[in-house]
Design a protein around this motif. Structure first.
Motif, PDB file in Angstrom:
ATOM      1  N   UNK A   1       3.346   2.313   3.006  1.00  0.00           N
ATOM      2  CA  UNK A   1       4.580   3.364   2.804  1.00  0.00           C
ATOM      3  C   UNK A   1       4.003   4.437   2.056  1.00  0.00           C
ATOM      4  N   UNK A   2       4.728   5.673   2.187  1.00  0.00           N
ATOM      5  CA  UNK A   2       4.471   6.781   1.549  1.00  0.00           C
ATOM      6  C   UNK A   2       5.745   7.489   1.437  1.00  0.00           C
ATOM      7  N   UNK A   3       6.478   7.320   0.289  1.00  0.00           N
ATOM      8  CA  UNK A   3       7.736   7.695  -0.105  1.00  0.00           C
ATOM      9  C   UNK A   3       7.788   8.978  -0.645  1.00  0.00           C
ATOM     10  N   UNK A   4       6.870  10.067  -0.261  1.00  0.00           N
ATOM     11  CA  UNK A   4       6.778  11.337  -0.771  1.00  0.00           C
ATOM     12  C   UNK A   4       8.012  11.949  -1.022  1.00  0.00           C
ATOM     13  N   UNK A   5       8.688  12.207   0.224  1.00  0.00           N
ATOM     14  CA  UNK A   5       9.961  12.997   0.156  1.00  0.00           C
ATOM     15  C   UNK A   5      10.956  12.561  -0.776  1.00  0.00           C
ATOM     16  N   UNK A   6      11.175  11.173  -0.930  1.00  0.00           N
ATOM     17  CA  UNK A   6      12.165  10.587  -1.780  1.00  0.00           C
ATOM     18  C   UNK A   6      11.975  10.796  -3.245  1.00  0.00           C
ATOM     19  N   UNK A   7      10.568  11.003  -3.424  1.00  0.00           N
ATOM     20  CA  UNK A   7      10.105  11.281  -4.962  1.00  0.00           C
ATOM     21  C   UNK A   7      10.237  13.117  -5.115  1.00  0.00           C
ATOM     22  N   UNK A   8      10.437  13.554  -4.068  1.00  0.00           N
ATOM     23  CA  UNK A   8      10.543  15.093  -4.060  1.00  0.00           C
ATOM     24  C   UNK A   8       9.295  15.687  -4.103  1.00  0.00           C
ATOM     25  N   UNK A   9       8.240  14.845  -3.429  1.00  0.00           N
ATOM     26  CA  UNK A   9       6.864  15.458  -3.251  1.00  0.00           C
ATOM     27  C   UNK A   9       6.601  15.516  -1.831  1.00  0.00           C
ATOM     28  N   UNK A  10       5.299  15.862  -1.554  1.00  0.00           N
ATOM     29  CA  UNK A  10       4.713  16.201  -0.318  1.00  0.00           C
ATOM     30  C   UNK A  10       3.505  15.295   0.030  1.00  0.00           C
ATOM     31  N   UNK A  11       3.195  15.103   1.128  1.00  0.00           N
ATOM     32  CA  UNK A  11       1.965  14.381   1.239  1.00  0.00           C
ATOM     33  C   UNK A  11       0.610  15.046   0.838  1.00  0.00           C
ATOM     34  N   UNK A  12      -0.186  13.964   0.290  1.00  0.00           N
ATOM     35  CA  UNK A  12      -1.487  14.348  -0.215  1.00  0.00           C
ATOM     36  C   UNK A  12      -2.827  13.808   0.026  1.00  0.00           C
ATOM     37  N   UNK A  13      -3.815  13.844  -0.410  1.00  0.00           N
ATOM     38  CA  UNK A  13      -5.304  13.244   0.020  1.00  0.00           C
ATOM     39  C   UNK A  13      -5.511  13.637   1.240  1.00  0.00           C
ATOM     40  N   UNK A  14      -5.043  14.779   1.853  1.00  0.00           N
ATOM     41  CA  UNK A  14      -5.354  15.410   3.109  1.00  0.00           C
ATOM     42  C   UNK A  14      -4.566  14.753   4.074  1.00  0.00           C
ATOM     43  N   UNK A  15      -3.772  13.928   3.827  1.00  0.00           N
ATOM     44  CA  UNK A  15      -3.058  13.150   4.813  1.00  0.00           C
ATOM     45  C   UNK A  15      -2.158  14.015   5.769  1.00  0.00           C
TER      46      UNK A  15
ATOM     47  N   UNK B   1       0.913  -1.227  -0.036  1.00  0.00           N
ATOM     48  CA  UNK B   1       0.121   0.000   0.060  1.00  0.00           C
ATOM     49  C   UNK B   1       0.705   1.026  -0.051  1.00  0.00           C
ATOM     50  N   UNK B   2       1.065   1.721  -1.056  1.00  0.00           N
ATOM     51  CA  UNK B   2       2.204   2.796  -1.262  1.00  0.00           C
ATOM     52  C   UNK B   2       1.454   3.970  -1.672  1.00  0.00           C
ATOM     53  N   UNK B   3       2.001   5.146  -0.992  1.00  0.00           N
ATOM     54  CA  UNK B   3       1.626   6.649  -1.821  1.00  0.00           C
ATOM     55  C   UNK B   3       0.048   6.725  -1.463  1.00  0.00           C
ATOM     56  N   UNK B   4      -0.569   6.931  -2.194  1.00  0.00           N
ATOM     57  CA  UNK B   4      -2.274   7.162  -1.998  1.00  0.00           C
ATOM     58  C   UNK B   4      -2.948   5.829  -1.803  1.00  0.00           C
ATOM     59  N   UNK B   5      -1.992   4.855  -1.925  1.00  0.00           N
ATOM     60  CA  UNK B   5      -2.432   3.231  -1.450  1.00  0.00           C
ATOM     61  C   UNK B   5      -2.485   3.403  -0.051  1.00  0.00           C
ATOM     62  N   UNK B   6      -1.840   4.169   0.729  1.00  0.00           N
ATOM     63  CA  UNK B   6      -1.846   4.238   2.218  1.00  0.00           C
ATOM     64  C   UNK B   6      -2.874   5.479   2.508  1.00  0.00           C
ATOM     65  N   UNK B   7      -2.620   6.546   1.821  1.00  0.00           N
ATOM     66  CA  UNK B   7      -3.252   7.872   2.177  1.00  0.00           C
ATOM     67  C   UNK B   7      -4.772   7.459   1.826  1.00  0.00           C
ATOM     68  N   UNK B   8      -5.150   6.818   0.961  1.00  0.00           N
ATOM     69  CA  UNK B   8      -6.705   6.751   0.796  1.00  0.00           C
ATOM     70  C   UNK B   8      -7.243   5.917   2.040  1.00  0.00           C
ATOM     71  N   UNK B   9      -6.405   5.176   2.921  1.00  0.00           N
ATOM     72  CA  UNK B   9      -6.704   4.613   3.850  1.00  0.00           C
ATOM     73  C   UNK B   9      -7.334   5.425   4.954  1.00  0.00           C
TER      74      UNK B   9
END
Ligand code: COA
Length: 248
Positions: free
Chosen positions: A126-140, A103-111
């Motif tokens: 897992x939510x590897x946003x930072x390693x992808x240069x990104x920030x948390x989404x989906x109101x997480x 359950x990666x990225x949105x796979x976790x934040x949708x939960x």
């Protein structure tokens, strides 16, 4: 060819199954659109009383398709994913998830928008946003600290540390941990239990527990404006290109 999102209605329960196992259920734009429509339609269909989000064995969802991220970064794709995030935030029906494997990225934040989550013993969140240069989404960035406190939310959403099924249960993301073979059945049983309850009382109880939807939607919008910028950043483009090139 089988559909990448399969929607099945079983009595009062709608099952939305991500079905792109060859790509570990990485979500493409058409998959987001199909899931958005299925959620929105469930909200207006009085016969449907509960929705289950499910995936493939070993892969609930590997997050957004990184090839789509790269296209969006280069301006070749409209980021329609936001409609899915609104659909999650504004969703009217109780939401159950059956999470096996990744359950990666949105796979976790949708939960964090779900009301009841069943996880397999092999689930990894897992939510590897930072390693992808990104920030948390989906109101997480709002929902995760509320659920598990700042320290654990930071370790997960900013440091990108994964959680196993038991850790996710302790953090308040997961209700029950079961054998991988049982995850769909246990989730469906919970969904049927919810569907059998008086729907008006369920809807109101759920609404009171979730608090104001507007605050969640505002956070989706705030994150999305940053996310859009981050997608175009050198850090993000380099990470997407490295992922897509890793086997060549
Ligand atoms: N976007 C695009 N393709 C993806 C993907 C994603 N998010 N996740 C997996 N895939 C693809 C892989 O490229 C691979 O495709 P290929 O067989 O054509 O090479 C296929 O799915 C299987 O993935 P693979 O990496 O071989 O499986 P694995 O079990 O070794 O690893 C993951 C699974 C999920 C850990 C790994 O694929 C991964 O890190 N994916 C990216 C996850 C991610 O960062 N998502 C975005 C979060 S914001």
């Amino acid at each position: 060819m089988s559909e990448p999102v399969v929607v099945t209605d079983d009595g009062g329960v709608r099952i939305i199954r991500m079905n792109r196992p060859e790509k570990k259920n990485a979500l493409t734009q058409p998959m987001y659109a199909a899931m958005t429509a299925a959620l929105q339609e469930a909200g207006t269909n009085a016969a449907l009383r509960c929705v289950v989000l499910a995936g493939a064995p070993g892969a609930f969802c590997a997050g957004s398709d990184i090839a789509d991220f790269l296209k969006a970064a280069e301006g070749g794709l409209e980021p329609i994913t936001i409609d899915f995030l609104y659909a999650l935030a504004r969703n009217q029906k109780p939401l159950v998830a059956a999470v096996g494997g990744l359950a990666v990225g949105i796979g976790t934040t949708m939960l964090l928008h779900c009301d009841h989550v069943v996880a397999a013993t092999d689930a990894v969140f897992s939510t590897p946003f930072t390693r992808l240069g990104l920030i948390p989404e989906a109101a997480s960035s709002l929902l995760a600290p509320m659920r598990m406190g700042h320290a654990r939310a930071f370790a997960m959403l900013v440091m990108g540390r994964p959680l196993n099924a038991e850790e996710a249960k302790t953090a308040g993301i997961v209700n029950t941990v079961v054998d991988a073979a049982a995850v769909d059945d246990v989730a469906l049983t919970a969904a049927r239990e919810i569907a059998a309850l008086p729907p008006g009382a369920v809807a109101l109880g759920r609404q009171l527990l979730r608090g104001p939807v507007d605050a969640i939607v505002r956070q989706v919008d705030t994150e999305a404006s940053h996310f859009k910028e981050r997608l175009r950043s050198d850090e993000a483009r380099a990470a997407f290109t490295a992922f897509l090139a890793r086997k060549t």
